[in-house]
Design a protein around this motif. Sequence first.
Motif, PDB file in Angstrom:
ATOM      1  N   ILE A  50       0.836  -1.202   0.000  1.00  0.00           N
ATOM      2  CA  ILE A  50       0.000   0.000   0.000  1.00  0.00           C
ATOM      3  C   ILE A  50       0.870   1.250   0.000  1.00  0.00           C
ATOM      4  O   ILE A  50       0.600   2.234  -0.709  1.00  0.00           O
ATOM      5  N   VAL A  51       1.943   1.229   0.787  1.00  0.00           N
ATOM      6  CA  VAL A  51       2.871   2.361   0.822  1.00  0.00           C
ATOM      7  C   VAL A  51       3.534   2.549  -0.550  1.00  0.00           C
ATOM      8  O   VAL A  51       3.672   3.681  -1.041  1.00  0.00           O
ATOM      9  N   ILE A  52       3.930   1.452  -1.182  1.00  0.00           N
ATOM     10  CA  ILE A  52       4.556   1.527  -2.505  1.00  0.00           C
ATOM     11  C   ILE A  52       3.592   2.116  -3.531  1.00  0.00           C
ATOM     12  O   ILE A  52       3.961   2.978  -4.340  1.00  0.00           O
ATOM     13  N   VAL A  53       2.349   1.659  -3.503  1.00  0.00           N
ATOM     14  CA  VAL A  53       1.341   2.164  -4.445  1.00  0.00           C
ATOM     15  C   VAL A  53       1.123   3.658  -4.237  1.00  0.00           C
ATOM     16  O   VAL A  53       1.053   4.439  -5.200  1.00  0.00           O
ATOM     17  N   ALA A  54       1.034   4.080  -2.991  1.00  0.00           N
ATOM     18  CA  ALA A  54       0.860   5.505  -2.711  1.00  0.00           C
ATOM     19  C   ALA A  54       2.040   6.311  -3.231  1.00  0.00           C
ATOM     20  O   ALA A  54       1.879   7.387  -3.826  1.00  0.00           O
ATOM     21  N   GLY A  55       3.257   5.775  -3.040  1.00  0.00           N
ATOM     22  CA  GLY A  55       4.450   6.471  -3.502  1.00  0.00           C
ATOM     23  C   GLY A  55       4.539   6.574  -5.010  1.00  0.00           C
ATOM     24  O   GLY A  55       5.097   7.539  -5.550  1.00  0.00           O
ATOM     25  N   GLY A  56       4.007   5.580  -5.729  1.00  0.00           N
ATOM     26  CA  GLY A  56       4.029   5.626  -7.184  1.00  0.00           C
ATOM     27  C   GLY A  56       2.876   6.402  -7.780  1.00  0.00           C
ATOM     28  O   GLY A  56       3.021   7.069  -8.809  1.00  0.00           O
ATOM     29  N   LEU A  57       1.730   6.359  -7.117  1.00  0.00           N
ATOM     30  CA  LEU A  57       0.509   6.954  -7.670  1.00  0.00           C
ATOM     31  C   LEU A  57       0.416   8.458  -7.427  1.00  0.00           C
ATOM     32  O   LEU A  57       0.151   9.237  -8.349  1.00  0.00           O
ATOM     33  N   LEU A  58       0.642   8.877  -6.191  1.00  0.00           N
ATOM     34  CA  LEU A  58       0.362  10.268  -5.824  1.00  0.00           C
ATOM     35  C   LEU A  58       1.201  11.299  -6.589  1.00  0.00           C
ATOM     36  O   LEU A  58       0.656  12.307  -7.052  1.00  0.00           O
ATOM     37  N   PRO A  59       2.536  11.099  -6.743  1.00  0.00           N
ATOM     38  CA  PRO A  59       3.287  12.110  -7.499  1.00  0.00           C
ATOM     39  C   PRO A  59       2.837  12.252  -8.948  1.00  0.00           C
ATOM     40  O   PRO A  59       2.809  13.361  -9.489  1.00  0.00           O
ATOM     41  N   VAL A  60       2.484  11.146  -9.599  1.00  0.00           N
ATOM     42  CA  VAL A  60       2.039  11.217 -10.996  1.00  0.00           C
ATOM     43  C   VAL A  60       0.702  11.943 -11.076  1.00  0.00           C
ATOM     44  O   VAL A  60       0.471  12.762 -11.983  1.00  0.00           O
ATOM     45  N   LEU A  61      -0.188  11.694 -10.127  1.00  0.00           N
ATOM     46  CA  LEU A  61      -1.471  12.394 -10.102  1.00  0.00           C
ATOM     47  C   LEU A  61      -1.287  13.880  -9.836  1.00  0.00           C
ATOM     48  O   LEU A  61      -1.976  14.720 -10.405  1.00  0.00           O
ATOM     49  N   ALA A  62      -0.345  14.217  -8.955  1.00  0.00           N
ATOM     50  CA  ALA A  62      -0.118  15.620  -8.610  1.00  0.00           C
ATOM     51  C   ALA A  62       0.521  16.379  -9.763  1.00  0.00           C
ATOM     52  O   ALA A  62       0.151  17.518 -10.064  1.00  0.00           O
ATOM     53  N   GLY A  63       1.495  15.757 -10.434  1.00  0.00           N
ATOM     54  CA  GLY A  63       2.169  16.399 -11.549  1.00  0.00           C
ATOM     55  C   GLY A  63       2.966  17.622 -11.122  1.00  0.00           C
ATOM     56  O   GLY A  63       3.196  17.867  -9.939  1.00  0.00           O
ATOM     57  N   GLY A  64       3.384  18.430 -12.092  1.00  0.00           N
ATOM     58  CA  GLY A  64       4.062  19.691 -11.818  1.00  0.00           C
ATOM     59  C   GLY A  64       5.309  19.537 -10.977  1.00  0.00           C
ATOM     60  O   GLY A  64       6.095  18.614 -11.153  1.00  0.00           O
ATOM     61  N   ARG A  65       5.494  20.486 -10.047  1.00  0.00           N
ATOM     62  CA  ARG A  65       6.687  20.498  -9.215  1.00  0.00           C
ATOM     63  C   ARG A  65       6.760  19.306  -8.276  1.00  0.00           C
ATOM     64  O   ARG A  65       7.847  18.846  -7.928  1.00  0.00           O
ATOM     65  N   VAL A  66       5.594  18.842  -7.844  1.00  0.00           N
ATOM     66  CA  VAL A  66       5.584  17.665  -6.976  1.00  0.00           C
ATOM     67  C   VAL A  66       6.205  16.476  -7.695  1.00  0.00           C
ATOM     68  O   VAL A  66       7.033  15.739  -7.135  1.00  0.00           O
ATOM     69  N   LEU A  67       5.844  16.294  -8.947  1.00  0.00           N
ATOM     70  CA  LEU A  67       6.409  15.203  -9.742  1.00  0.00           C
ATOM     71  C   LEU A  67       7.902  15.424  -9.971  1.00  0.00           C
ATOM     72  O   LEU A  67       8.698  14.479  -9.910  1.00  0.00           O
ATOM     73  N   ASP A  68       8.291  16.673 -10.237  1.00  0.00           N
ATOM     74  CA  ASP A  68       9.714  16.962 -10.460  1.00  0.00           C
ATOM     75  C   ASP A  68      10.548  16.585  -9.240  1.00  0.00           C
ATOM     76  O   ASP A  68      11.602  15.955  -9.359  1.00  0.00           O
ATOM     77  N   VAL A  69      10.075  16.981  -8.061  1.00  0.00           N
ATOM     78  CA  VAL A  69      10.801  16.665  -6.831  1.00  0.00           C
ATOM     79  C   VAL A  69      10.855  15.155  -6.618  1.00  0.00           C
ATOM     80  O   VAL A  69      11.902  14.591  -6.264  1.00  0.00           O
ATOM     81  N   ALA A  70       9.717  14.490  -6.848  1.00  0.00           N
ATOM     82  CA  ALA A  70       9.675  13.037  -6.671  1.00  0.00           C
ATOM     83  C   ALA A  70      10.628  12.335  -7.634  1.00  0.00           C
ATOM     84  O   ALA A  70      11.313  11.369  -7.263  1.00  0.00           O
ATOM     85  N   LEU A  71      10.708  12.807  -8.869  1.00  0.00           N
ATOM     86  CA  LEU A  71      11.606  12.200  -9.854  1.00  0.00           C
ATOM     87  C   LEU A  71      13.063  12.400  -9.471  1.00  0.00           C
ATOM     88  O   LEU A  71      13.893  11.496  -9.622  1.00  0.00           O
ATOM     89  N   PHE A  72      13.392  13.592  -8.977  1.00  0.00           N
ATOM     90  CA  PHE A  72      14.763  13.816  -8.558  1.00  0.00           C
ATOM     91  C   PHE A  72      15.128  12.920  -7.383  1.00  0.00           C
ATOM     92  O   PHE A  72      16.208  12.315  -7.354  1.00  0.00           O
ATOM     93  N   LEU A  73      14.232  12.812  -6.399  1.00  0.00           N
ATOM     94  CA  LEU A  73      14.503  11.951  -5.251  1.00  0.00           C
ATOM     95  C   LEU A  73      14.623  10.496  -5.681  1.00  0.00           C
ATOM     96  O   LEU A  73      15.475   9.754  -5.171  1.00  0.00           O
ATOM     97  N   LEU A  74      13.772  10.088  -6.611  1.00  0.00           N
ATOM     98  CA  LEU A  74      13.853   8.726  -7.146  1.00  0.00           C
ATOM     99  C   LEU A  74      15.202   8.500  -7.816  1.00  0.00           C
ATOM    100  O   LEU A  74      15.882   7.490  -7.562  1.00  0.00           O
ATOM    101  N   ALA A  75      15.613   9.433  -8.686  1.00  0.00           N
ATOM    102  CA  ALA A  75      16.880   9.293  -9.399  1.00  0.00           C
ATOM    103  C   ALA A  75      18.052   9.255  -8.425  1.00  0.00           C
ATOM    104  O   ALA A  75      18.939   8.400  -8.526  1.00  0.00           O
ATOM    105  N   PHE A  76      18.059  10.173  -7.481  1.00  0.00           N
ATOM    106  CA  PHE A  76      19.161  10.236  -6.532  1.00  0.00           C
ATOM    107  C   PHE A  76      19.262   8.961  -5.703  1.00  0.00           C
ATOM    108  O   PHE A  76      20.331   8.365  -5.560  1.00  0.00           O
ATOM    109  N   ARG A  77      18.134   8.505  -5.174  1.00  0.00           N
ATOM    110  CA  ARG A  77      18.158   7.330  -4.303  1.00  0.00           C
ATOM    111  C   ARG A  77      18.585   6.080  -5.079  1.00  0.00           C
ATOM    112  O   ARG A  77      19.401   5.275  -4.589  1.00  0.00           O
ATOM    113  N   ILE A  78      18.044   5.901  -6.282  1.00  0.00           N
ATOM    114  CA  ILE A  78      18.358   4.702  -7.056  1.00  0.00           C
ATOM    115  C   ILE A  78      19.829   4.670  -7.433  1.00  0.00           C
ATOM    116  O   ILE A  78      20.509   3.643  -7.294  1.00  0.00           O
ATOM    117  N   VAL A  79      20.365   5.795  -7.911  1.00  0.00           N
ATOM    118  CA  VAL A  79      21.768   5.815  -8.305  1.00  0.00           C
ATOM    119  C   VAL A  79      22.665   5.648  -7.083  1.00  0.00           C
ATOM    120  O   VAL A  79      23.697   4.963  -7.138  1.00  0.00           O
TER     121      VAL A  79
END
Length: 305
Positions: A50-79
């Motif tokens: 449920i936590v994973i689904v929320a983490g994947g769903l909410l930023p895409v639904l929000a879009g804009g700057r929220v998505l940008d921040v989420a993408l940067f955090l995703l990129a940074f953490r994964i690398v």
Amino acid sequence: MALPPVPLDMVALAILAGLGIGLLLLGAGSLVPATAARARPLWPVFLTEIVIVAGGLLPVLAGGRVLDVALFLLAFRIVREATSVALHRLPGGRAGALRHTVLPVSLAVAAVSLGLALMPFAGLFVAGAGLVLTAALAWRIIGGRVVALGIVAELLVFPVVPLVLFVSAARQEEGAGLLLLAFLLVETYDSYALLGGKLFGRRPAFPTLSPRKTVEGLAVGGAMLALTSLLLGPFVLGWSPVMSLLVAALIAAAAVVGDLAGSRLKRASGVKDYPQVLPRQGGLLDIADAWLIAGPLLVFLGSLA
């Protein structure tokens, strides 16, 4: 095969419905005596899902700057996770000293990935040039050792290049529905493969790279993925049954490729899991490896329409 646009709200509702179905099935499995002993320990895993689904769903639904921040955090953490695991292959003293470079190298790769991937797929040649410059920077920081250069090259192949494609796909508004659809189908496949493996698993599918995956689990996951795609495609998205099954097959293949690519990096470094970000799930790359492959694939097919 070109995929038509997918309504974002419909996919979001389908994701919530999928969680509901999983809740019912796990509840039933917990009550049936034959499967109760194996099903009940899966409740903490379901709550993590449920936590994973929320983490994947909410930023895409929000879009804009929220998505940008989420993408940067995703990129940074994964690398950062991938780099910290790969450095285990270097000699002890050298690896210990290089851990101080993990943060700047990760930031550089994540920033290049995010910044250059804001362009559509046509800009990937420029993104590739940026990744070459990032590799040169990392090699310079590491000290020019051949073994270190090999590690950097391996990291560029996975996860950095898929990450660039993923961020590029996420920044295309018309592809948001397809990106979330890939998330839904990947999570369906992975979740039911895990459930099927726990309940019925006997034979390892990939004993060396991913010993916890079983043939029975993958069969259950594939069957539920095909069923989900057949329900969503013709009745919700207006796809033909043939297209729905083709998408299910592509998602299954992408999920396996992403999972094995992530597992190979760990096995080559003698590490069991990436640095943990969620209990019972390992690191973020353990969670998102299949989506990194499947998401851009569906968005790219949608861009062909």
